[in-house]
Design a protein around this motif. Structure first.
Motif, PDB file in Angstrom:
ATOM      1  N   GLN A  40       0.818  -1.205   0.000  1.00 25.76           N
ATOM      2  CA  GLN A  40       0.000   0.000   0.000  1.00 25.76           C
ATOM      3  C   GLN A  40       0.860   1.266   0.000  1.00 25.76           C
ATOM      4  N   ASN A  74     -13.153  14.497  -4.383  1.00 29.01           N
ATOM      5  CA  ASN A  74     -14.028  13.714  -3.523  1.00 29.01           C
ATOM      6  C   ASN A  74     -14.046  14.325  -2.130  1.00 29.01           C
ATOM      7  N   ASN A  76     -12.667  13.071   0.498  1.00 27.96           N
ATOM      8  CA  ASN A  76     -11.335  12.895   1.067  1.00 27.96           C
ATOM      9  C   ASN A  76     -10.286  13.443   0.086  1.00 27.96           C
ATOM     10  N   GLN A  78      -7.051  13.469   0.210  1.00 23.96           N
ATOM     11  CA  GLN A  78      -5.907  12.561   0.016  1.00 23.96           C
ATOM     12  C   GLN A  78      -6.241  11.506  -1.038  1.00 23.96           C
ATOM     13  N   SER A  79      -7.455  10.967  -0.992  1.00 15.89           N
ATOM     14  CA  SER A  79      -7.875   9.985  -1.997  1.00 15.89           C
ATOM     15  C   SER A  79      -7.905  10.607  -3.380  1.00 15.89           C
ATOM     16  N   THR A  80      -8.358  11.846  -3.456  1.00 18.76           N
ATOM     17  CA  THR A  80      -8.409  12.547  -4.742  1.00 18.76           C
ATOM     18  C   THR A  80      -7.007  12.727  -5.312  1.00 18.76           C
ATOM     19  N   LEU A  83      -5.762   9.323  -6.562  1.00 18.91           N
ATOM     20  CA  LEU A  83      -6.445   8.973  -7.800  1.00 18.91           C
ATOM     21  C   LEU A  83      -5.919   9.817  -8.966  1.00 18.91           C
TER      22      LEU A  83
END
Length: 182
Positions: A40, A74, A76, A78-80, A83
């Motif tokens: 990860q 999004n 979040n 960090q997720s954006t 991605l």
């Protein structure tokens, strides 16, 4: 025209290849690239898996164009960001193969494939199955990628007709003059 659709994701990236002959669409291939074998925390390694995978798919199926989903912010951040980096690896792989890349939002793809922008994954899967006359439902990520290829097959034809009918004129709105905005 052969079109490669890409639904980018850091863990799972979907791809779909269709042939468009006028309004007729023909399924060629679809699937996913998974980066789960990498740790990860190994972001560079995961991005390399995506980059290499997209280049391999482009080399195998020899598309003339590609379409990629545009990422929106999004909840979040960090997720954006993650991605966005996955999407960047995919786009870079396509451009390195000298493919023209079109970009569509999820809303545009859903409207083109299902007919409304609030369609859920199962509706996209079913419509892709019907449009491409598949014997079964494609996976969710592959269905989104096939949907992006279908969207480009339809939109690309319309854009080409518009370009042939009207001359393109450069837009000067927002251009800079002497280091300042107008």
């Amino acid at each position: 025209m052969r079109i490669l659709g890409i639904d980018p994701g850091l863990q799972t990236t979907g791809f779909g290849v269709v042939d468009a002959e006028g309004a007729q669409l023909h399924y060629v291939a679809s699937g996913t690239i998974r980066t789960g074998a990498r740790a990860q925390g190994d972001l560079p390694g995961r991005l390399k898996v995506l980059y290499d995978g997209i280049r391999e798919i482009a080399a195998r199926y020899q598309p003339q164009a590609a379409s990629v989903e545009i990422v929106f912010v999004n909840v979040n951040p960090q997720s954006t960001l993650l991605l966005g980096q996955a999407r960047g690896a995919c786009v870079t792989a396509l451009v390195s193969r000298e493919l023209p890349v079109a970009e569509y939002t999820a809303l545009q793809m859903k409207k083109a494939v299902v007919g409304h922008g609030r369609a859920d994954k199962s509706q996209i899967q079913e419509m892709v199955r019907r449009l491409l006359r598949l014997p079964g439902l494609p996976g969710k990520d592959a269905a989104d990628a096939l949907g992006l290829a279908i969207t480009h097959a339809h939109a690309g034809l319309a854009i080409a007709r518009l370009a042939a009918a009207t001359p393109l004129v450069p837009v000067t709105t927002g251009m800079y003059r002497k280091g300042r905005a107008r």
